[in-house]
Motif scaffolding. Structure first.
Motif, short mmCIF file in Angstrom:
data_model
loop_
_atom_site.label_atom_id
_atom_site.label_comp_id
_atom_site.label_asym_id
_atom_site.label_seq_id
_atom_site.Cartn_x
_atom_site.Cartn_y
_atom_site.Cartn_z
N ALA A 99 -8.04 5.03 5.08
CA ALA A 99 -9.19 4.70 5.92
C ALA A 99 -8.76 3.96 7.18
O ALA A 99 -7.67 3.38 7.25
CB ALA A 99 -10.18 3.85 5.13
N ASP A 117 -9.71 2.03 1.95
CA ASP A 117 -8.90 3.06 1.30
C ASP A 117 -7.54 3.09 1.99
O ASP A 117 -7.41 2.64 3.14
CB ASP A 117 -9.59 4.42 1.41
CG ASP A 117 -8.91 5.48 0.57
OD1 ASP A 117 -8.98 5.37 -0.66
OD2 ASP A 117 -8.32 6.41 1.15
N SER A 118 -6.56 3.63 1.30
CA SER A 118 -5.21 3.69 1.87
C SER A 118 -5.17 4.55 3.13
O SER A 118 -4.31 4.37 3.99
CB SER A 118 -4.23 4.23 0.83
OG SER A 118 -4.65 5.50 0.36
N PRO A 130 -14.36 0.40 -2.44
CA PRO A 130 -13.30 1.41 -2.42
C PRO A 130 -13.90 2.78 -2.17
O PRO A 130 -14.97 3.10 -2.70
CB PRO A 130 -12.68 1.33 -3.82
CG PRO A 130 -13.19 0.05 -4.41
CD PRO A 130 -14.50 -0.23 -3.77
N PHE A 131 -13.23 3.60 -1.39
CA PHE A 131 -13.73 4.95 -1.12
C PHE A 131 -13.87 5.73 -2.43
O PHE A 131 -12.97 5.76 -3.25
CB PHE A 131 -12.77 5.69 -0.18
CG PHE A 131 -13.14 7.13 0.03
CD1 PHE A 131 -14.22 7.46 0.82
CD2 PHE A 131 -12.43 8.15 -0.59
CE1 PHE A 131 -14.59 8.78 1.02
CE2 PHE A 131 -12.79 9.47 -0.41
CZ PHE A 131 -13.87 9.79 0.40
N ASN A 159 -3.19 9.31 -4.35
CA ASN A 159 -4.06 8.63 -3.38
C ASN A 159 -5.54 8.88 -3.62
O ASN A 159 -6.39 8.31 -2.94
CB ASN A 159 -3.69 9.00 -1.94
CG ASN A 159 -3.86 10.48 -1.65
OD1 ASN A 159 -4.18 11.25 -2.55
ND2 ASN A 159 -3.64 10.87 -0.42
N ASP A 160 -5.89 9.74 -4.57
CA ASP A 160 -7.29 9.91 -4.96
C ASP A 160 -7.75 8.84 -5.93
O ASP A 160 -8.94 8.74 -6.22
CB ASP A 160 -7.51 11.29 -5.61
CG ASP A 160 -7.53 12.40 -4.58
OD1 ASP A 160 -7.85 12.09 -3.41
OD2 ASP A 160 -7.22 13.54 -4.92
N CYS A 196 -15.81 5.09 -4.95
CA CYS A 196 -16.15 4.29 -6.14
C CYS A 196 -17.53 4.71 -6.64
O CYS A 196 -18.53 4.53 -5.95
CB CYS A 196 -16.14 2.81 -5.80
SG CYS A 196 -16.66 1.74 -7.15
N THR A 235 0.83 -1.21 0.00
CA THR A 235 0.00 0.00 0.00
C THR A 235 0.86 1.25 0.00
O THR A 235 0.66 2.17 -0.80
CB THR A 235 -0.95 0.01 1.21
OG1 THR A 235 -1.75 -1.19 1.21
CG2 THR A 235 -1.89 1.22 1.16
N ASP A 248 -16.05 1.61 3.72
CA ASP A 248 -15.07 1.92 2.68
C ASP A 248 -13.70 1.36 3.03
O ASP A 248 -13.29 1.39 4.20
CB ASP A 248 -14.94 3.43 2.49
CG ASP A 248 -16.22 4.05 1.94
OD1 ASP A 248 -17.03 3.29 1.38
OD2 ASP A 248 -16.39 5.27 2.08
N CYS A 259 -8.47 4.93 -7.23
CA CYS A 259 -9.19 3.83 -6.59
C CYS A 259 -8.23 2.95 -5.78
O CYS A 259 -7.10 2.68 -6.21
CB CYS A 259 -9.86 3.01 -7.68
SG CYS A 259 -11.39 2.21 -7.17
N TYR A 260 -8.66 2.50 -4.61
CA TYR A 260 -7.81 1.68 -3.73
C TYR A 260 -7.25 0.44 -4.44
O TYR A 260 -6.07 0.12 -4.25
CB TYR A 260 -8.61 1.29 -2.49
CG TYR A 260 -7.82 0.51 -1.47
CD1 TYR A 260 -6.73 1.07 -0.83
CD2 TYR A 260 -8.18 -0.80 -1.14
CE1 TYR A 260 -6.01 0.35 0.12
CE2 TYR A 260 -7.48 -1.52 -0.20
CZ TYR A 260 -6.38 -0.95 0.43
OH TYR A 260 -5.67 -1.66 1.36
#
Length: 321
Positions: free
Chosen positions: A307, A304-305, A272-273, A60-61, A275, A51, A302, A63-64
């Protein structure tokens, strides 16, 4: 249908094809679809630090899943296990109107930034996106992939239905591994890849799992709490994408399975956050489903990197309890 044998030995004339680890239960068989006169597939297994490595090369915006996949691919390139001059990267994509459509470009840019300018990125899709870099597939490849999907489905469902209740720990996993080995042999040899053989194997697989002895406690209670898992493909089926969701469910005294029409009233939606498909189309349907299935309880969370895993697991515990 006649399906040719495949050569799984490394003859050093073929390219090494890195395939993202997307489907934990299916890829041990689906990987044989990628063998050809040109490619030797490698399902990546690197996990530690992927990650953080992905964020270094992907905004980082994004998709995870692409952050995870990029991190895993670069980590594998850096491992020293493979001759990078022989490596090609495969990026499956639906080619749809979401951030997933940018996976190919994001991966190419990341690989270049990481210093692997000469490593090509291939795409696998059904929409003819980037025709020049599309991985060519033929009927035997598709046939093997379909069998990998069907066998992966039944083995996954039976494993999840059996493992929480087994009397001897590890017996269900051993049964799964036995059938993966047996079916892998058929995939390699091009044998028993007919619908009739598949139906026969379905019965034998079911019989094997049914023979696994249950813990005496469950003869009285019958069944543990059951949680349905839904979500984006990578997040739903890959333990890296869903933060070991199935393992967490089983360790907390529950069973992971499929859906409200089968009497599953607790559903956990992992996504994913940001999505668009899951947040707009998916969440938009939850109230309608809740009205239709009166006992339904749908909880979403969610991944996410950035989260919080604690919040993610707490939402799942709230659903379980």
């Amino acid at each position: 249908m006649w399906v040719p044998k495949i050569n799984i030995k490394d003859d050093k004339k073929r390219s090494i094809l890195f395939v993202p680890a997307m489907l934990d239960m299916h890829f041990p068989l689906i990987k044989y679809a990628f063998y050809s006169k040109n490619y030797i597939p490698v399902i990546m297994t690197e996990e530690d630090g992927i990650t953080d490595l992905g964020i270094r090369y992907v905004n980082n915006d994004m998709c995870y899943p692409i952050i995870q996949i990029v991190g895993q691919m670069i980590k594998t390139l850096q491992s020293g296990k493979y001759n990078v001059n022989r490596v090609k990267l495969l990026m499956p994509t639906a080619g749809d109107a979401c951030r997933g459509a940018n996976y190919i470009g994001a991966l190419r840019r990341a690989v270049k930034l990481a210093g692997y300018c000469n490593v090509p990125v291939l795409t696998l899709n059904v929409r003819d996106c980037e025709k020049d870099s599309m991985m060519k597939f033929d009927l035997p490849m598709v046939w093997r992939a379909l069998f990998g999907l069907f066998y992966g489905d039944i083995l996954m469902m039976l494993l999840y239905q059996t493992r929480p209740y087994e009397k001897t720990k590890g017996e269900a996993d051993s049964c799964w591994e036995k059938w993966i080995k047996r079916l892998s042999y058929d995939m390699i040899r091009g044998r028993n890849l007919s619908l009739g053989a598949m139906r026969k194997n379905f019965r034998l697989i079911s019989k094997d799992f049914a023979a696994i002895r249950e813990n005496d406690t469950w003869h009285k209670i019958k069944r543990k709490p059951v949680v349905g898992i839904i979500g984006e493909l990578y997040v739903k089926y890959c333990h890296l994408g869903n933060w070991d969701l199935v393992d967490f469910i089983e360790k907390n005294g529950a069973e992971a399975v499929g859906y409200m029409k089968h009497g599953v009233n607790k559903v956990f939606a992992a996504q994913p956050f940001g999505c668009m498909v899951n947040h707009c189309a998916g969440r938009g349907l939850y109230p309608s489903l809740a009205r239709k299935y009166k006992c339904a309880n749908i909880v979403s969370a969610d991944v996410d990197s950035s989260a919080s895993k604690l919040n993610y697991y707490n939402r799942l515990l709230m659903l379980l309890n």
